[in-house]
Design an enzyme around this catalytic site. Structure first.
Site, PDB file in Angstrom:
ATOM      1  N   ASP A  46      -6.205  -0.302  -5.453  1.00  0.00           N
ATOM      2  CA  ASP A  46      -6.248  -0.839  -3.773  1.00  0.00           C
ATOM      3  C   ASP A  46      -4.858  -0.008  -3.289  1.00  0.00           C
ATOM      4  O   ASP A  46      -3.652  -0.473  -3.669  1.00  0.00           O
ATOM      5  CB  ASP A  46      -6.013  -2.120  -3.650  1.00  0.00           C
ATOM      6  CG  ASP A  46      -5.923  -2.916  -2.411  1.00  0.00           C
ATOM      7  OD1 ASP A  46      -7.101  -2.667  -1.613  1.00  0.00           O
ATOM      8  OD2 ASP A  46      -4.816  -3.065  -1.941  1.00  0.00           O
ATOM      9  N   TYR A  51       1.386   1.948   2.859  1.00  0.00           N
ATOM     10  CA  TYR A  51       2.223   1.679   1.680  1.00  0.00           C
ATOM     11  C   TYR A  51       3.226   2.712   1.569  1.00  0.00           C
ATOM     12  O   TYR A  51       4.073   2.710   0.561  1.00  0.00           O
ATOM     13  CB  TYR A  51       1.243   1.374   0.393  1.00  0.00           C
ATOM     14  CG  TYR A  51       0.482   0.077   0.778  1.00  0.00           C
ATOM     15  CD1 TYR A  51       0.757  -0.688   1.559  1.00  0.00           C
ATOM     16  CD2 TYR A  51      -0.501  -0.197  -0.190  1.00  0.00           C
ATOM     17  CE1 TYR A  51      -0.086  -1.946   1.817  1.00  0.00           C
ATOM     18  CE2 TYR A  51      -1.234  -1.193  -0.097  1.00  0.00           C
ATOM     19  CZ  TYR A  51      -0.954  -2.062   0.955  1.00  0.00           C
ATOM     20  OH  TYR A  51      -1.693  -3.265   0.954  1.00  0.00           O
ATOM     21  N   LYS A  76      -6.765   2.100   3.624  1.00  0.00           N
ATOM     22  CA  LYS A  76      -6.891   1.084   4.739  1.00  0.00           C
ATOM     23  C   LYS A  76      -6.264   1.935   5.848  1.00  0.00           C
ATOM     24  O   LYS A  76      -5.393   2.696   5.681  1.00  0.00           O
ATOM     25  CB  LYS A  76      -6.256  -0.177   4.516  1.00  0.00           C
ATOM     26  CG  LYS A  76      -6.453  -0.930   3.363  1.00  0.00           C
ATOM     27  CD  LYS A  76      -5.681  -2.088   3.159  1.00  0.00           C
ATOM     28  CE  LYS A  76      -5.839  -2.850   1.807  1.00  0.00           C
ATOM     29  NZ  LYS A  76      -4.765  -2.479   0.859  1.00  0.00           N
ATOM     30  N   HIS A 107      -7.041  -2.187   8.207  1.00  0.00           N
ATOM     31  CA  HIS A 107      -5.897  -2.850   7.277  1.00  0.00           C
ATOM     32  C   HIS A 107      -5.700  -4.495   8.108  1.00  0.00           C
ATOM     33  O   HIS A 107      -5.757  -5.456   7.395  1.00  0.00           O
ATOM     34  CB  HIS A 107      -4.593  -2.020   7.455  1.00  0.00           C
ATOM     35  CG  HIS A 107      -3.721  -2.615   6.245  1.00  0.00           C
ATOM     36  ND1 HIS A 107      -3.085  -1.515   5.671  1.00  0.00           N
ATOM     37  CD2 HIS A 107      -3.392  -3.617   5.780  1.00  0.00           C
ATOM     38  CE1 HIS A 107      -2.078  -2.229   4.616  1.00  0.00           C
ATOM     39  NE2 HIS A 107      -2.579  -3.493   4.594  1.00  0.00           N
TER      40      HIS A 107
END
Ligand SMILES: NC(=O)c1ccc[n+]([C@@H]2O[C@H](COP(=O)([O-])OP(=O)(O)OC[C@H]3O[C@@H](n4cnc5c(N)ncnc54)[C@H](OP(=O)(O)O)[C@@H]3O)[C@@H](O)[C@H]2O)c1
Length: 308
Positions: A46, A51, A76, A107
């Site tokens: 994931d 990130y 996302k 997201h």
């Protein structure tokens, strides 16, 4: 259940029930974490553009030697890209070093100013988040449908969407979201929302299943007592509890022993938890322990229960 246990999506695709999370995994740690995970049997990673570590996730994928076609990869779309879905997706694909995703999610259902004072978290002069209020989330979903049609992703879904938000998206959607990725765990089980999603054919995915960083869930007495009785770790019970409810579990670690232990332990807990254990665990939050850990200050009502 085995490490390759799959759940079905509403478009006929399959998704491995356990995935490795990568939020807060530092770039210098995440490549090794992904490599270890794939070598120990995970087949689902994931990720997210926000990130900031997708390049290193891609390095870990390649270092594992596991063929791309055997790994389920999710990423996302970030809020500043709601008007530019394909641009965000292309950046993710380039960073990961792959030409398709298995699953692409919105997201957060919060469009943000694409030309604000920061590429990830634009803020207004008063310090509040710079939302793109003239953009409708339903148009973001249209962008998601377009990249699906182009074959750049196999499935599309949403994240952090309450029933109110899902209902709004469904008013114009041609494709029903395949999943809704949510904060789901012992202290925030969102029973009503999970039941609603299942009634619409939308698979719930659990983020922060262990309660995220420095989690009190790992010391919960009810879960610990059940774990002791089954000769498991408390973390195993927290993960197995969600798996037994046919919820996809996304758990993060950069520690090789915990990465492997979480997979084995979650599957053991899935097999050992009794119907009585499940009923007890289902009531923990309602018995005074309800708690969310992820409540970013978006400055808008997302329609969730127990927010704030
Ligand atoms: N859609 C969204 O908005 C959203 C939001 C949050 C998260 N997510 C996704 O969901 C994934 C999981 O959520 P999360 O990262 O918040 O939290 P989590 O998986 O519930 O917990 C991760 C934390 O627990 C520690 N840990 C892992 N296994 C452990 C074990 N067996 N015993 C003790 N501690 C353990 C990890 O530290 P070590 O790394 O040191 O082991 C880390 O501090 C994320 O990584 C991300 O992919 C999505």
């Amino acid at each position: 259940m085995s490490s390759s246990h799959l759940l079905k999506l509403n478009n006929g695709e399959s998704i491995p029930a356990i995935g490795l999370g990568t939020w807060q995994s530092k770039p210098n740690e995440v490549a090794r974490a992904v490599e270890v995970a794939l070598k120990t049997g995970y087949r689902h990673i994931d990720c997210a553009w926000a990130y900031g570590n997708e390049k290193e996730v891609g390095e870990g994928l390649r270092a594992s030697g596991v063929p791309r076609s055997e790994v389920f990869i999710t990423s996302k779309l970030w809020g500043t890209y709601h008007r530019r879905v394909e641009e965000c997706l292309d950046d993710t694909l380039a960073k990961l070093g792959t030409d398709y995703l298995d699953l692409y999610l919105i997201h957060w259902p919060v469009p943000m100013n694409p030309s604000g004072n920061h590429p990830v978290f634009p803020k207004r002069p008063d310090g509040t988040r710079d939302r793109d209020e003239s953009w409708d989330i339903r148009d973001t979903w249209k962008g998601m449908e377009e990249v699906l049609k182009k074959g750049k992703v196999k499935s599309i879904g949403i994240s952090n969407c309450s029933e109110m938000m899902v209902e709004k998206i469904l008013t114009t959607a041609n494709v029903i979201p395949a999943v809704n990725q949510l904060e789901l765990h012992l202290y925030n089980p969102q029973h009503k929302l999970v039941t609603y999603l299942k009634s619409k054919g939308i698979l719930p995915e659990a983020y922060s299943p262990l309660g995220s960083t420095n989690s009190p869930l790992l010391h919960d007495e009810v879960a610990a007592e059940i774990a002791k009785r089954h000769e498991l770790k408390t973390s195993d019970v927290l993960l197995g509890y969600l798996l037994r409810k046919d919820i996809v579990v996304l758990t993060k670690s950069v520690n090789p022993a915990r990465i492997e232990g979480n997979l084995i332990g979650a599957l053991e807990a899935y097999n050992r938890l009794t119907t009585e254990d499940m009923a007890i665990l289902d009531d923990v939050a309602a018995n005074g322990k309800q708690k969310r850990f992820s409540m970013p200050p978006w400055g808008v009502d997302l329609g969730f229960e127990n927010w704030g």
